[in-house]
Design a protein around this motif. Sequence first.
Motif, short mmCIF file in Angstrom:
data_model
loop_
_atom_site.label_atom_id
_atom_site.label_comp_id
_atom_site.label_asym_id
_atom_site.label_seq_id
_atom_site.Cartn_x
_atom_site.Cartn_y
_atom_site.Cartn_z
N VAL A 43 0.85 -1.19 0.00
CA VAL A 43 0.00 0.00 0.00
C VAL A 43 0.89 1.24 0.00
N ALA A 80 -1.91 3.19 5.87
CA ALA A 80 -2.70 2.19 5.14
C ALA A 80 -2.25 0.78 5.51
N GLN A 89 -3.71 -0.10 8.77
CA GLN A 89 -5.13 -0.43 8.59
C GLN A 89 -5.28 -1.87 8.11
N VAL A 90 -4.39 -2.30 7.22
CA VAL A 90 -4.39 -3.68 6.73
C VAL A 90 -4.18 -4.64 7.90
N GLU A 121 -7.30 -4.92 10.02
CA GLU A 121 -8.34 -5.73 9.41
C GLU A 121 -7.98 -7.22 9.48
N LEU A 137 -7.86 -9.17 1.07
CA LEU A 137 -7.35 -7.81 1.25
C LEU A 137 -6.32 -7.47 0.19
N GLU A 191 -8.05 -6.56 -2.91
CA GLU A 191 -8.78 -5.29 -2.78
C GLU A 191 -7.85 -4.09 -2.66
N LYS A 192 -6.75 -4.23 -1.92
CA LYS A 192 -5.97 -3.06 -1.53
C LYS A 192 -4.56 -2.97 -2.12
N SER A 193 -3.95 -4.10 -2.48
CA SER A 193 -2.55 -4.07 -2.88
C SER A 193 -2.35 -3.31 -4.19
#
Length: 302
Positions: A173, A178, A181-182, A185, A195, A198-200
């Motif tokens: 991220v 961030a 946050q990962v 979660e 994740l 979705e986020k990487s």
Amino acid sequence: MNKKVLWSIIVVLILTNGVSVAYFATNKTGEKTVEVTKPVVASGEEEVVATIGKATITRQQWLNELEDRYGKQILEEMIDEEVVRQMAKKYDIALTDDSVDRELTLIKTMYNTIDHEKINDEHWKEQIELSILLEELLTKDAVIPEEDMKRFYKENKHLYEIPKSYHISHIVVKSKEAADQVREELGNGSSFSALAMEKSIDEFSANRGGELGFVNEDNGYAPENYLKVAEKLKPNEWSEPIQVDNGYAVIILHEVIDAVTYSYDDVKDQIKRQIAIDQMNGTISVEPFWKELGVEWFFEKK
């Protein structure tokens, strides 16, 4: 056929077989499969598996379509497996657990781009065992001079020296916030692979759930600081944020393979098979053994 090329084919077959069989049988890889809830139907009525507006799809229509698309391939694979096992028994060919485990270690560390999480070790071992048995059957009459095998080992010793390797995935991220946050979660039970997708921001691995395969100091598939962090993690444990060129990363350790060097005696049978197969310059096929066993099958009559 070069051993690396052969194993590339085997890897593809393992993946293809795993995907295809999922349509017809219980998934052997440990993955969750989608179950179709069977509706209660009156005797004599066709069971409906899907309703689209006023149209319906019955279970029999569905199964017919699966058979038309994949039936021949799956049945052929099932026959191949049974033929190999029967022929191995006929010629008293048996494998040790060590030989299968050794091939498993070599292939897992050699082909790091495979999505390892989707195929468990037992499935790998089953497919590797069948592949070795087929090689043994095809080369059972080959005579390879000991000096040729020893020369091969000496010239290719690096293939049998496995450095300590770590099977990891990562999520990259843009900021430390961030990354924190990962981690939060993940701590709340979120899936690492979900994740990552979705986020990487790492395009190479994001669509594979962050999968990096097995990395080590020799193959250069991961930054050096990943290895230092992975060394301190336990399996299924994720890291603190790690600074990387384009932001911050969180990695998770799946598995560790300790460094090992296989001696000539460990791998001489494998070397014999490889040299013999290279000399054959032909296709690796089970087909000749079908005739020996007198195989008859459904598609032969269609």
